[in-house]
Structures are given as C-alpha cells and as structure tokens.
Motif scaffolding. Structure first.
Motif, PDB file in Angstrom:
ATOM      1  N   LYS A 180       0.834  -1.208   0.000  1.00 60.81           N
ATOM      2  CA  LYS A 180       0.000   0.000   0.000  1.00 60.81           C
ATOM      3  C   LYS A 180       0.866   1.253   0.000  1.00 60.81           C
ATOM      4  N   GLY A 181       1.934   1.224   0.803  1.00 62.35           N
ATOM      5  CA  GLY A 181       2.827   2.376   0.851  1.00 62.35           C
ATOM      6  C   GLY A 181       3.496   2.634  -0.485  1.00 62.35           C
ATOM      7  N   LEU A 182       3.864   1.559  -1.162  1.00 65.30           N
ATOM      8  CA  LEU A 182       4.505   1.684  -2.460  1.00 65.30           C
ATOM      9  C   LEU A 182       3.541   2.227  -3.508  1.00 65.30           C
ATOM     10  N   MET A 183       2.266   1.907  -3.348  1.00 66.90           N
ATOM     11  CA  MET A 183       1.245   2.322  -4.314  1.00 66.90           C
ATOM     12  C   MET A 183       0.626   3.677  -3.980  1.00 66.90           C
ATOM     13  N   LYS A 184       0.969   4.223  -2.835  1.00 62.15           N
ATOM     14  CA  LYS A 184       0.292   5.413  -2.316  1.00 62.15           C
ATOM     15  C   LYS A 184       0.240   6.569  -3.310  1.00 62.15           C
ATOM     16  N   ASP A 185       1.332   6.842  -3.982  1.00 62.46           N
ATOM     17  CA  ASP A 185       1.403   7.995  -4.871  1.00 62.46           C
ATOM     18  C   ASP A 185       1.232   7.617  -6.343  1.00 62.46           C
ATOM     19  N   GLN A 186       0.838   6.351  -6.589  1.00 60.88           N
ATOM     20  CA  GLN A 186       0.640   5.904  -7.968  1.00 60.88           C
ATOM     21  C   GLN A 186      -0.782   6.244  -8.433  1.00 60.88           C
ATOM     22  N   PRO A 187      -0.961   6.583  -9.704  1.00 56.16           N
ATOM     23  CA  PRO A 187      -2.310   6.842 -10.215  1.00 56.16           C
ATOM     24  C   PRO A 187      -3.121   5.554 -10.254  1.00 56.16           C
ATOM     25  N   LYS A 188      -4.414   5.655  -9.991  1.00 57.61           N
ATOM     26  CA  LYS A 188      -5.279   4.481 -10.021  1.00 57.61           C
ATOM     27  C   LYS A 188      -5.494   4.030 -11.465  1.00 57.61           C
ATOM     28  N   VAL A 189      -5.262   2.755 -11.711  1.00 55.45           N
ATOM     29  CA  VAL A 189      -5.395   2.175 -13.040  1.00 55.45           C
ATOM     30  C   VAL A 189      -6.697   1.394 -13.112  1.00 55.45           C
ATOM     31  N   LYS A 190      -7.487   1.619 -14.157  1.00 56.69           N
ATOM     32  CA  LYS A 190      -8.764   0.918 -14.296  1.00 56.69           C
ATOM     33  C   LYS A 190      -8.532  -0.502 -14.810  1.00 56.69           C
ATOM     34  N   VAL A 191      -9.089  -1.496 -14.088  1.00 53.61           N
ATOM     35  CA  VAL A 191      -8.801  -2.900 -14.360  1.00 53.61           C
ATOM     36  C   VAL A 191     -10.085  -3.678 -14.641  1.00 53.61           C
ATOM     37  N   PHE A 192     -10.033  -4.502 -15.681  1.00 53.93           N
ATOM     38  CA  PHE A 192     -11.092  -5.485 -15.934  1.00 53.93           C
ATOM     39  C   PHE A 192     -10.503  -6.868 -15.729  1.00 53.93           C
ATOM     40  N   TYR A 193     -11.066  -7.605 -14.776  1.00 55.35           N
ATOM     41  CA  TYR A 193     -10.574  -8.943 -14.421  1.00 55.35           C
ATOM     42  C   TYR A 193     -11.557  -9.982 -14.953  1.00 55.35           C
ATOM     43  N   VAL A 194     -11.086 -10.861 -15.818  1.00 60.16           N
ATOM     44  CA  VAL A 194     -11.949 -11.871 -16.429  1.00 60.16           C
ATOM     45  C   VAL A 194     -11.916 -13.148 -15.592  1.00 60.16           C
ATOM     46  N   THR A 195     -13.077 -13.535 -15.066  1.00 60.12           N
ATOM     47  CA  THR A 195     -13.142 -14.794 -14.321  1.00 60.12           C
ATOM     48  C   THR A 195     -13.663 -15.944 -15.189  1.00 60.12           C
ATOM     49  N   TRP A 196     -14.422 -15.581 -16.234  1.00 56.47           N
ATOM     50  CA  TRP A 196     -14.966 -16.620 -17.118  1.00 56.47           C
ATOM     51  C   TRP A 196     -15.287 -16.007 -18.472  1.00 56.47           C
ATOM     52  N   ASN A 197     -15.198 -16.825 -19.521  1.00 54.87           N
ATOM     53  CA  ASN A 197     -15.376 -16.309 -20.875  1.00 54.87           C
ATOM     54  C   ASN A 197     -16.801 -16.482 -21.402  1.00 54.87           C
ATOM     55  N   LYS A 198     -17.335 -17.674 -21.326  1.00 47.98           N
ATOM     56  CA  LYS A 198     -18.664 -17.956 -21.881  1.00 47.98           C
ATOM     57  C   LYS A 198     -19.545 -18.576 -20.807  1.00 47.98           C
ATOM     58  N   PRO A 199     -20.426 -17.743 -20.173  1.00 51.90           N
ATOM     59  CA  PRO A 199     -20.639 -16.324 -20.403  1.00 51.90           C
ATOM     60  C   PRO A 199     -19.513 -15.484 -19.799  1.00 51.90           C
ATOM     61  N   LEU A 200     -19.380 -14.268 -20.286  1.00 53.99           N
ATOM     62  CA  LEU A 200     -18.345 -13.357 -19.799  1.00 53.99           C
ATOM     63  C   LEU A 200     -18.687 -12.923 -18.377  1.00 53.99           C
ATOM     64  N   MET A 201     -17.776 -13.224 -17.434  1.00 53.54           N
ATOM     65  CA  MET A 201     -17.994 -12.916 -16.027  1.00 53.54           C
ATOM     66  C   MET A 201     -16.778 -12.215 -15.449  1.00 53.54           C
ATOM     67  N   THR A 202     -17.026 -11.459 -14.380  1.00 49.18           N
ATOM     68  CA  THR A 202     -15.949 -10.725 -13.732  1.00 49.18           C
ATOM     69  C   THR A 202     -16.154 -10.733 -12.221  1.00 49.18           C
ATOM     70  N   ALA A 203     -15.279 -10.031 -11.508  1.00 52.76           N
ATOM     71  CA  ALA A 203     -15.374  -9.930 -10.050  1.00 52.76           C
ATOM     72  C   ALA A 203     -16.048  -8.619  -9.678  1.00 52.76           C
ATOM     73  N   GLY A 204     -17.036  -8.697  -8.793  1.00 49.99           N
ATOM     74  CA  GLY A 204     -17.733  -7.503  -8.326  1.00 49.99           C
ATOM     75  C   GLY A 204     -16.969  -6.780  -7.246  1.00 49.99           C
TER      76      GLY A 204
END
Length: 619
Positions: free
Chosen positions: A202-226
């Motif tokens: 967390k300390g290392l990431m403190k001053d880093q810009p937030k990066v928008k992430v899409f995490y794929v948990t499954w393809n068919k159907p397309l699913m992600t993490a809430g």
C-alpha cells in the motif's frame, strides 16, 4: 498480436479456481463477519480474540456460516475441503495434522503427500473422508452446493465453515483457526506479517495513479469480479480500481459494457477460457488494447485463494499495474549479509565478483553483462572465460587488477576477511557488498539482495520461485523414504573435513532425504578416522575432485557401512555442491538420486576396490 503477456510463474490447475471463485456467490446464509451475532459463551475470530487467554478444550466457536460448533479435544486428524484452508493450516504450522485434502492443492509442496478425498467442497467423497477417521473437517461455502451434504459430513466429525468473502476476513479466518488449534500466538504472528506485507505494498502504491482494471473470471458467459469480492480488494491494494466495482459477487457482463468502461488493463487467467489474442479482438478500442496492457497471470491461485498466500497475488497485480514502482531507485542503501550498511550511488554497470558462486548468481539474474572482473576459479557459465580475471578468491584477489577495471561495485563473501585490512583496501576502490549464505534460505536471501542491488528484482523473484518449485518436487518424492545417515566430505587436508549443521551442505542432505551423520557439529570441521568409524554413516558423499574415494577401500574407513555396502560416492561436479548459488538445486537432485536411486530410477556406477569393497568414483 499487439501487446504482451506477463508470464509470472507455473501453470496451475483451473478447475478448483472456477469453483473457488464462484463459491462466494452462493445463496446459502452467511454473515459479513463471523464475529457478528456471537454470544458471550463463544470465541470469535475478530482481532480482539487474539489477545484472549489460550483456549482450553472443549471450546465452542461460531464459524463463518454463523453455526455454533463445539470441539471437544485439540484436533489431530483434519480433513480440509478447500485449498485456501489447507494453506491457512500451513501458515499456522499444523499442516502435519491434515490427513485429507481436495486434491486441487498446489502449494505448499508438502501437500503432494496428503491423501486426496476426491474433490472440492460438496464434491469430495464422503466414503474417503470417513475412511481417514478425522476428528475435524474444515470447509468453505462449497459444502452447501449439494443438499444434505453438510449433514452427512457432521455424522463423521465436527465441521467448521471458514469462508472469507472479503480481503478483511482473511485475518479473521487465521484467528479463528488459531483458536481452534490452540495456536493463537502463531495466528497473531501470521496476521501481523500479513498486514505488514500488505501495508508495505500500500505504501509503495500510495502515490501511484489508479489504473482501471477489468478482471476476467470466465469467458462464456463473460464474467468478472464484483466490488464486494476479495479480487476487487486485491486490485485496489495493488493500485488499481475494478471497473465493475459497482456490482456484487461474480456478475455476468457484456462486451459492450466492458468497452464502455474502457479499462486501462485487462487481466486474464488460464481457467477463464479466454486467450490474449481473443481479448485483443473482443475489447478492441479500449485503452488496455491500445496500449498493449492485456496480461495473462499464470499463477492464478495466488490471486483467488483467500489465505495469506494472497499477498503474492497482490504483488503480482501491483507489478502489472505499476511496474515502474518496483524499479530499484538509486542511491540505494542496503544492509548486506554481514549486517554492514552500504550505499550504492547508481545502478551498477561495472561489477567485480570475488567468488564463483556470486558470479553464477549474477548470471542467473540476467546481469552477467555487468561483470568486468571475476576470480580465476570462475568457470560457469562458459561466458566467464571472456571476463578479466582478478586473481584468487576473496582476499587472495589482486587489488591492483581490481582497481584497473574501475568497478562501481565489488561483491564478495566472507573470504575477504581472510587477510586483515583487505576489505578496507577494497572499499577505497568501490562500494563493497558482502553475501554470506550458510543455508538454502541464505541462498534465496543472496539472490533477492543482489536482485535488488542490480535492479533485477523481478528476475530474482522468478529465480527463487523456480528453485523452490524444484526443491519442493524433490522433497515430495523422498518424503516417505527412510533417511540414511550421510557423511559429506570436502577435503582430507589435515584431517577429514566434513559438513555439520548450519551449512548449506546440511540442507542439501536433509532436502534430498538423508540425515547428516555429523548434525551435532557446527559448520565445517576436520574430524578423525575414529570419529567417522564411530558415526558409521550409511552413505559417504565426496564433494571434491581432490579426495580419492579409495581411502575407503582399506584401513579403518573400509569398516563403515558406506564402504561395506558400496555407497561411497564422488559427485559428478564438486563445484555445484560447494558453491552457494542457484545451481545448488542440481546438487540436491544428484544427492537425492544417490540416496534414493530406486525412487529416481538412477544407477550409480561403482568401481571395485582392491579389497573387493565397492565405491563410486563418478556418482
């Protein structure tokens, strides 16, 4: 294909991953924290419980499914029905009590020796579980996948549900299990270390810009993490934001929704069923595709198992999202392996190595091109023949030759102390870092320290991971074998020089499935014939090209078991055995083959002594 894939570790099993991820979306009644609705008569897995007095059996606890469970005695035979639970028990130091697991476990290596009960959660075999006669069964919410399954489990033994749904509940799981196993102190250590590592990231990431992430948990159907999953927590701690943070559980989403949310990074795992090539086609137009930031994380279990292991996953994710944050920044001040404080003003480009093991380690780190000087004994890899030789090892190197090379860093081991004042003279030339590995763990530390100094931390991480994987494989093969007593001989100059405890040679013997015949001796020591005869080792390993194995063909040494049974071996390459570098895994493998040839289908090639006693000159 545009972009690149980040290949971090080994491909691991996917079936358990899918079920492990989706388990938290079960409609079975759970509570956000197992400490809620607890009565005063039950122990709780909250932070405050760690400071309570040690539990005495019988104890009654309230688990993550809000069930009251009474445990009459300290559990000795445990069945784990989720890989994350098995990992929790490892961290608590009670893995030896696990008599059955799912079979999907991939870590730690010792799980290879645990009986599989045939599946995860409700898909485990009740018959196999019963046959193991457990006194406790620990599961997550997957036991609710089949109606009546939990009730049948309870007929076998008490059942505890441990099902962290969010990142914050991982420490609660450890604390609850610490109470169950009467290991509260160890649980506190695990939680403290877990929190410290998380806070460091967390300390290392403190001053880093937030990066928008899409995490794929499954393809068919397309699913992600809430947003309420621990995957979303991992992304957040690693310096990102889940583009589907406003959803819950493991939602099904459309390609159009993903494109509209325009992630900067897309993360895939092998079990999700989507290749990198497919992701580039499906999500064309997103920043992730435009910038080539579509990644495949192959060690997915680091990310999806809700145990302290998840710290590895957080670091993996952070390295993907903010690689520049992990680059070594100079000037760099470090503590070397003899506790000296050393400041390195800039990234080293001209290095002198005063030990062959250090030279080998630098090449493993992919920094061999930085070496301008090595000792005359350096012989691996072959590229060292083109590097200037600075004379002997450690304090026997030539100071004038070193100075001529204008190094910006000198790396040595304890041999620089062999001549008084030598280290001080070295320091007048360039900063000096001393490494001093005395064990396999020490070799890991050496790799990690040099990786940091040379701006090769990612490669150091991979080198150590590969070493641990190979060592774990060997440990699994020899785990159930009898352990012969072993004498490790390196010289016959003024006595018989053997390896005792607190040496990496002692670790080689232990990991390879042997027992050091001189494990009550510290370090390297010269012993007498009489002492060797008294110890009567089963096997003698000669890790030197200058010791004639035929000394065991006559005289008192011919009477020991190793000589009588033809188990005196000279190793194939003594340097591999004597140098504490990542090549040590080759020594461990060879040692294991010599100690347990049947397991490895290995045939030593003995010579015949003049007394008709066999020894082995080649290994």
């Amino acid at each position: 294909m545009r972009g690149k894939a980040l290949i971090l570790l080994l491909l691991l099993l996917g079936a358990v991953v899918a079920s492990g991820c989706i388990s938290s979306s079960s409609t079975t009644k759970t509570v956000s924290s197992p400490s809620q609705t607890l009565s005063s008569s039950t122990t709780t897995p909250t932070t405050s419980s760690v400071s309570m007095e040690k539990a005495h059996y019988p104890i009654t606890i309230r688990d993550f499914a809000n069930r009251t469970v009474t445990i009459k005695e300290e559990p000795k035979r445990v069945v784990s029905l989720a890989p994350s639970i098995t990992e929790d028990l490892y961290y608590l130091g009670v893995l030896n009590r696990v008599v059955g697991d799912t079979g999907y476990e991939d870590w730690p290596p010792a799980v290879k020796n645990i009986t599989s009960v045939g599946g995860y959660g409700a898909y485990a075999s009740l018959e196999k579980i019963a046959s193991l006669k457990p006194d406790l069964i620990i599961a997550d919410n997957a036991v609710f996948y089949k109606g009546g399954y939990l009730e049948n489990l309870e007929k076998i033994a008490p059942v505890i549900i441990v099902a962290p749904k969010s990142f914050d509940q991982i420490p609660q799981a450890i604390e609850l299990l610490g109470k169950v196993f009467n290991r509260e102190d160890r649980a506190k250590e695990v939680v403290d270390e877990f929190n410290a590592k998380v806070n460091a990231i967390k300390g290392l990431m403190k001053d880093q810009p937030k990066v928008k992430v899409f995490y794929v948990t499954w393809n068919k159907p397309l699913m992600t993490a809430g947003g309420d999953t621990f995957i979303s927590d991992v992304i957040s701690i690693a310096g990102g934001v889940n583009v589907f943070n406003d959803t819950k559980g493991w939602p099904q989403v459309s390609v159009e929704e993903v494109i509209a949310r325009n992630p900067d990074v897309i993360v895939l795992t092998p079990h999700c069923g989507m290749t990198i090539e497919e992701a580039y086609k499906l999500f064309a137009g997103t920043n992730a595709v435009k910038e080539g930031h579509v990644y495949m994380i192959e060690n997915e279990n680091d990310l999806i198992h809700p145990s302290p292991r998840i710290v590895k996953g957080i670091e993996t994710m952070a390295r993907i999202l903010h690689p520049d944050a992990f680059k070594t920044k100079y000037p760099l001040t470090i503590k070397d392996m003899v506790n000296r404080t050393v400041t390195i003003p800039k990234e080293p480009e001209r290095i002198v190595s005063l030990a062959p093991s250090i030279t080998e380690t630098i090449f493993y780190l992919g920094a061999g091109n930085k070496l301008v000087g090595v000792t005359k004994y350096a012989d691996w890899p072959p590229a060292v023949k083109n590097i200037t030789k600075v004379g002997g090892y450690g304090a026997y190197a030539n100071l004038e030759e070193i100075a001529k090379l204008r190094p910006d860093l000198i790396i040595a081991d304890n041999a620089v102390f062999y001549k008084q004042g030598f280290l001080e003279n070295l320091e007048k030339i360039a900063p000096v870092v001393i490494v001093n590995p005395k064990s396999i763990d020490g070799i890991y530390q050496q790799v990690e320290l040099l990786g940091k100094i040379l701006n090769r931390e990612e490669q150091a991480y991979l080198v150590v991971a590969e070493m641990k994987a190979q060592i774990g494989y060997i440990e699994g093969l020899v785990a159930n074998q009898s352990r012969p007593s072993v004498m490790y001989l390196v010289s016959t100059y003024n006595g018989y020089w053997i390896a005792g405890k607190d040496t990496f040679a002692d670790d080689i013997i232990r990991i390879a499935g042997g027992k050091n015949a001189f494990d009550d001796v510290t370090g390297w020591k010269a012993v007498s014939e009489e002492e060797i005869v008294a110890r009567n080792p089963d096997v003698v390993i000669i890790a030197s090209a200058y010791v004639d194995p035929k000394i065991f063909c006559s005289g008192p040494l011919s009477t020991i078991k190793a000589s009588k049974n033809g188990r005196v071996y000279t190793v194939s390459d003594p340097n591999v055995f004597q140098r504490p570098s990542p090549r040590i895994v080759l020594a461990i493998r060879e040692m294991a083959e010599l100690l347990h040839p049947a397991v490895f289908k290995y045939e030593p090639k003995p010579i015949v002594c003049s007394t008709n006693t066999t020894a082995n000159a080649t290994g």
